[in-house]
Design an enzyme around this catalytic site. Structure first.
Site, PDB file in Angstrom:
ATOM      1  N   SER A 172      -9.417 -25.010 -31.004  1.00 61.06           N
ATOM      2  CA  SER A 172      -8.905 -23.954 -30.129  1.00 61.06           C
ATOM      3  C   SER A 172      -7.821 -24.466 -29.176  1.00 61.06           C
ATOM      4  O   SER A 172      -7.943 -25.531 -28.588  1.00 61.06           O
ATOM      5  CB  SER A 172     -10.060 -23.390 -29.312  1.00 61.06           C
ATOM      6  OG  SER A 172      -9.585 -22.411 -28.411  1.00 61.06           O
TER       7      SER A 172
ATOM      8  N   GLY B 285      -9.718 -36.334 -30.799  1.00 63.14           N
ATOM      9  CA  GLY B 285      -8.931 -37.449 -31.313  1.00 63.14           C
ATOM     10  C   GLY B 285      -8.899 -37.593 -32.821  1.00 63.14           C
ATOM     11  O   GLY B 285      -8.368 -38.587 -33.322  1.00 63.14           O
TER      12      GLY B 285
ATOM     13  N   CYS C 144     -13.710 -25.814 -19.990  1.00 62.32           N
ATOM     14  CA  CYS C 144     -12.280 -25.963 -19.760  1.00 62.32           C
ATOM     15  C   CYS C 144     -12.033 -26.599 -18.406  1.00 62.32           C
ATOM     16  O   CYS C 144     -12.414 -26.052 -17.370  1.00 62.32           O
ATOM     17  CB  CYS C 144     -11.551 -24.628 -19.831  1.00 62.32           C
ATOM     18  SG  CYS C 144      -9.766 -24.858 -19.685  1.00 62.32           S
TER      19      CYS C 144
ATOM     20  N   GLY D  84      -6.456 -36.226 -27.959  1.00 61.19           N
ATOM     21  CA  GLY D  84      -5.734 -37.107 -28.868  1.00 61.19           C
ATOM     22  C   GLY D  84      -6.543 -38.364 -29.188  1.00 61.19           C
ATOM     23  O   GLY D  84      -7.643 -38.566 -28.658  1.00 61.19           O
TER      24      GLY D  84
ATOM     25  N   LEU E 171      -5.704 -21.678 -20.063  1.00 55.51           N
ATOM     26  CA  LEU E 171      -6.235 -20.499 -20.765  1.00 55.51           C
ATOM     27  C   LEU E 171      -5.309 -19.289 -20.765  1.00 55.51           C
ATOM     28  O   LEU E 171      -5.773 -18.143 -20.649  1.00 55.51           O
ATOM     29  CB  LEU E 171      -7.602 -20.104 -20.183  1.00 55.51           C
ATOM     30  CG  LEU E 171      -8.735 -21.108 -20.469  1.00 55.51           C
ATOM     31  CD1 LEU E 171      -9.996 -20.680 -19.748  1.00 55.51           C
ATOM     32  CD2 LEU E 171      -8.992 -21.218 -21.970  1.00 55.51           C
TER      33      LEU E 171
ATOM     34  N   LYS F 149      -7.070 -19.490 -30.113  1.00 54.00           N
ATOM     35  CA  LYS F 149      -6.797 -19.850 -28.718  1.00 54.00           C
ATOM     36  C   LYS F 149      -7.889 -19.283 -27.807  1.00 54.00           C
ATOM     37  O   LYS F 149      -8.319 -18.141 -27.991  1.00 54.00           O
ATOM     38  CB  LYS F 149      -5.430 -19.280 -28.308  1.00 54.00           C
ATOM     39  CG  LYS F 149      -5.085 -19.407 -26.820  1.00 54.00           C
ATOM     40  CD  LYS F 149      -4.854 -20.847 -26.385  1.00 54.00           C
ATOM     41  CE  LYS F 149      -4.978 -21.041 -24.880  1.00 54.00           C
ATOM     42  NZ  LYS F 149      -5.167 -22.455 -24.499  1.00 54.00           N
TER      43      LYS F 149
END
Ligand code: FAD
Ligand code: FAD
Ligand code: FMN
Ligand code: FMN
Ligand code: FES
Ligand code: FES
Lengths: 242, 308, 308, 242
Positions: free
Chosen positions: C24, C248, C134, C221, C76, C48
């Protein structure tokens, strides 16, 4: 003196299945048989420890197997490329003179025995070499060893080259004054348990620094915790808790 | 030109020529690095984590590689505080002529107190770094680092017996690091040191088992830099005492970024392992980077990005 | 040769052709990627992060680079659940013919419940991913993800109104992720999804201010892979429900490592941003990597490294 | 079609202080003035967005300033090296025919106006170019612009080249039908506020993907949130909340 240096690749060739030989220019003052180097591979965080296979005044050679990302990246390097190398590292093999010695190498573990064989021969030793490979297409350096050894016998697991069997099948002599071995741990353990005389083995451990700073490679020995990179990689048979 | 730039910093009365300090566990007791360069150029250095009793550490493999970093599970291998004092701290005097940072770990309040009391008496110990955050040992260290109450308890107990500045080294493996920092400060810590390693893991695809014998290990190196920087910033905003920042520092620019986040001094860990000259290069690069950024005295930028 | 390798996995009754799911926030609503390749090769994809009401997100800069990773503080941004349903989920049907993962965020239990109830009714939603983690929005999201009690409360409230499998997406910014996972499982979660981003920060040396307008952002990542793998492992050991692993992942090998750590399916996030073909390449590489490692069916390796 | 492609560096030269020009071979189908590319720089996680300065059937040119790690690494690249490039990206500049137009570029922001100037001239426009630099040693592309523009005036902050002042000091004409601008945000804001007619500006934002997937570059406009990478980077003066 152990130091970082920028070494230029002179040659980087595929000499057997998944096996590469790289020659680099370097200041080799202080290099001795059994030493290793720690190579920075662009794109990877840790250096890669690799044994010195042979060396002279102009540089040195390593033989490496492509197993993971770092060694595969090394295999892509071209002559002229420059590598950051930390060298020489480790304690190296002991010297022997005018003795009857056995060198037993398994797979890529054979490589560091080459400089050793040359020095032992120069020091008047009768050098028998036993090398073990999985298959004929993995055989490398055999010709070169034949040139310096009194006797050189190969064994392959499938019998496709030399005798069939593990490296011990290639040990044809007896009553060696001393043995030197490098290869997979299981092979080293078996040799230490079966060969009667004294000897020494070169070990591998996952390393971070390679020069004794992190304790990342320390193993238990009869003399307490020892760093494979600094106190080894060569250990006497009697030092190990096998 | 170089002299125009003032690199010195001060922590709890201890003045360092520059803020660069090799981090505990990545610099041994200095000896291996003294073979590469003159260690007196360093601000200070932190000795290998020392415990009251000698420890053999964890079985190997203890090291695993990661993108832009590494895992370690050394497990606090050290010869014990008495040998460290009689042998290592003495040996250090022959090649390092400044006070060192004594990093002390333990598994009970008593152990911490005993070990700290002993190193506190050493003349070349300038600062005690209380490691309550080692992720690689069972039943100890980390538990102190994840509970504000326990962190405060061990801080207060040690503070009562030491005379040197006491810095508590915090674990990043927590929900609210500022809360723990505040608890330590309230308990008497003279400063905070952060971050220790982030708990991580790698699996060997061939054997289908964890790479590390200890299964999990501590992540360090450039990969952790943004997390370390954030935590240094959060702690520096929360407390009044100085903060030693670390985690992934690999260049003079990183040192400056850590200081702007609120660090008074900066430790460099893993980078020493991949480049034994890392700290030397950073110290040598600092004046030029400062010149480029218009920084006269390094101490002026401490926390520059905190108060915006 | 390729057909000898079975890539399919099953999560709460949902069978995926392969475990690869774009994460997402890194795949928009699919449209931009449909221009690069046929999305039907994917196991599924996560839309998303959607909230009940439309959100403009944070001011820019929202992105900062890090060693082997990046920070984002998008905050967001989304058109709100009604528009997502009427426009985006409809549009998706023209280029993706499998169920999607609906990622839902909120700032109160009520908001989560309202938005989830609505997406639950959409025929091309196969699974609801409750984002309680988040780090880039104030006064919401993350608080649910750092408290077992709040995580359980929102899970139970949403579970009561939905029919589709409900997966809770956990925050890595906690002391004990297994504790939160267990709380969600007990509250009725059909699975767990982890990790969201690690809170991080970067400072611009020239301006001496944080790079991100939001000051802090989420690290993702390759840099976070070892931390993600460790957490997936810890959660998989603790719970009985399936786990979707992420953080990652950049290669077929990483997918396999995540599954050996205990993941039933694997999401790929940031890597899509630096290489729009990332998921396609991973799916195409999987059979050869499986062959090399002697893996016949991918599902056989789920948790291989957990039970040692 | 926007796609990743492997482009070979043909030329990479230092054309002014901290300013480099790189030419790459590429499939330029679909390229238009105002487009940018997103370049993967080995060793860095995110791609670097750089404007297309000029293009033809064989490839394209970019002009970049060395500001941080990525652009410094680019400056080290050699002809023959291959870069992974995602291109073309963005909406590009609008077309105008037979009009009197102004192109205002500040520093490295001048680069994307070059392909535009050529197209406008070919489309019959009278093109005035105003360029702003800090100092004479930063001046680049001035000759090239002079070749395509009706009039080309430079301003430097210290007066060491052209007129003294900011880019507005180099705007000598009046009553333009349309203006195009690219450069520092402060300059773009000032131009939008002072130039009477309509026009468009090319913006910069920190980007992750560059193709609309992450919302990392979204800004508020009069038409709601817009992605600089996909809905821009070119925005009409009236779209912006300046
Ligand atoms: C003293 C010493 C000498 C060595 N000499 C040679 C040699 O001459 N030729 C040769 O082919 N190999 C040699 N090895 C093994 C060699 O270091 C590894 O094969 C190599 O590091 C693998 O890197 P990779 O990136 O390809 O594999 P990856 O598995 O991707 O590497 C990941 C990490 O694990 C480490 N690692 C993986 N396997 C080993 C291993 N067997 N030993 C130590 N670290 C490992 C890597 O260094 C790296 O840090 C030696 C190891 C040591 C310790
Ligand atoms: C659409 C677009 C077109 C551009 N065209 C050009 C051009 O033609 N010539 C040129 O010199 N520069 C151009 N830039 C700016 C260029 O992208 C940055 O200068 C470059 O990314 C800096 O990278 P670095 O690694 O050297 O700097 P660092 O500061 O080390 O980069 C760190 C991160 O920040 C990002 N970043 C830093 N500065 C900028 C910036 N100004 N804009 C966007 N991202 C930034 C980098 O991409 C990277 O992700 C353009 C930017 C955009 C968005
Ligand atoms: C091999 C290794 C050993 C470590 N041992 C210790 C230790 O004994 N005590 C301690 O407080 N921290 C120890 N650490 C943590 C470091 O001091 C430092 O906090 C951490 O590595 C983050 O910094 P870096 O990213 O610069 O390495 C060790 C780290 C590594 C890599
Ligand atoms: C630009 C960006 C936006 C993101 N937006 C969301 C989001 O809306 N909802 C969510 O649950 N996670 C979001 N994430 C987190 C990712 O889904 C994923 O959990 C995280 O990035 C770790 O995976 P990665 O390392 O593969 O990127 C976002 C990540 C990025 C990089
Ligand atoms: S690898 Fe660091 S001590 Fe041996
Ligand atoms: S950079 Fe990803 S949407 Fe613009």
């Amino acid at each position: 003196m152990t130091d970082t240096q920028r070494c230029t690749i002179v040659e980087n060739i595929n000499i057997a299945k998944d096996t590469w030989q790289m020659r680099l220019t370097a200041n080799t003052a202080g290099f001795a048989p059994g030493h290793f180097v720690n190579v920075a591979v662009p794109g990877f965080y840790l250096r890669r420890p690799l044994a010195v296979c042979d060396y002279d005044d102009a540089g040195f050679t390593m033989v490496y197997r492509t197993v993971g990302g770092g060694t595969h990246a090394l295999a892509q390097a071209q002559p002229g490329d420059v590598l950051d190398v930390l060298a020489p590292l480790g304690n190296g093999f002991s010297r022997r003179q005018n003795q009857k010695v056995l060198l037993a190498g398994g797979g890529v573990g054979l490589a560091p025995l080459y400089a050793l064989a040359k020095r032992l021969a120069a020091d008047g030793c009768a050098v028998d070499v036993a090398c073990g490979f999985n298959t004929a297409d993995e055989v490398y350096l055999f010709e070169a060893f034949t040139g310096v050894a009194a006797r050189c016998v190969a064994a392959t697991a499938d019998g496709s080259f030399g005798v069939r069997g593990l490296v011990n099948a290639a040990i044809t002599g007896e009553n060696y004054d001393w043995f030197y071995a490098c290869g997979p741990t299981a092979m080293l353990k078996a040799l230490c348990q079966t060969l009667p005389g004294g000897g020494e083995v070169s070990l591998e451990e996952r390393m971070a620094c390679g020069f004794g700073g992190c304790m990342g490679c320390a193993i238990e020995t009869v003399n307490g915790m020892k760093r494979v990179c600094k106190d080894g990689p060569v250990f006497q048979k009697g030092d190990l808790l096998w | 030109m170089v002299n125009k730039h003032d690199l010195s910093v001060e922590m709890s009365g201890l003045v360092l020529d520059n803020p660069v300090i090799p981090a505990s566990g990545t610099f041994g007791f200095g000896e291996e690095y003294a073979a590469f360069y003159d260690l007196d150029i360093l601000g200070s250095f932190a000795i290998k984590g020392t415990t009251r009793d000698a420890r053999a550490g964890n079985p190997t493999p203890r090291i695993a590689e990661c993108p832009a970093g590494m895992l370690n599970a050394v497990g606090l291998q050290n010869p014990g505080v008495d040998t460290v004092i009689s042998r290592e701290l003495q040996a250090i005097k022959s090649f390092f002529h400044k006070p060192v940072v004594a990093n002390i770990s333990g598994f009970s309040v008593e152990e911490y107190v005993d070990a700290c009391r002993k190193v506190d008496a050493c003349d070349n110990v300038g600062l005690i770094e209380l490691n309550i955050s080692c992720p690689n040992v069972h039943g100890g260290g980390m538990a102190f680092g994840t509970s504000p109450a326990m962190a405060a308890e061990v801080t207060a107990a040690v503070k009562a017996v030491v005379t040197k500045p006491l810095y508590v080294k915090l674990s990043p493996n927590v929900t609210d690091i500022a809360e723990i920092a505040l608890a330590c400060e309230a308990a008497g810590a003279d400063g905070l040191s952060l971050i220790n390693t982030l708990l991580g893991m790698r699996i060997d695809l061939r054997t289908r088992k964890p790479v590390l014998a200890n299964r999990m290990g501590g992540l360090s190196g450039p990969a952790v830099f943004p997390v370390a920087l954030r935590m240094v910033h959060q702690v520096a905003m929360a407390v009044k005492v100085p903060v030693i920042g670390m985690g992934g520092v690999a260049s003079a620019e990183d040192v400056i970024e850590m200081m702007m986040a609120g660090a008074t001094a900066v430790q460099v860990g893993s980078q020493n392992l991949v480049d034994p000259y890392a700290c030397k290069k950073i110290i040598e690069d600092l004046p030029a980077v400062m010149a480029r950024l218009g920084i006269g005295a390094l101490r002026d930028i401490i926390g520059a990005a905190v108060s915006v």
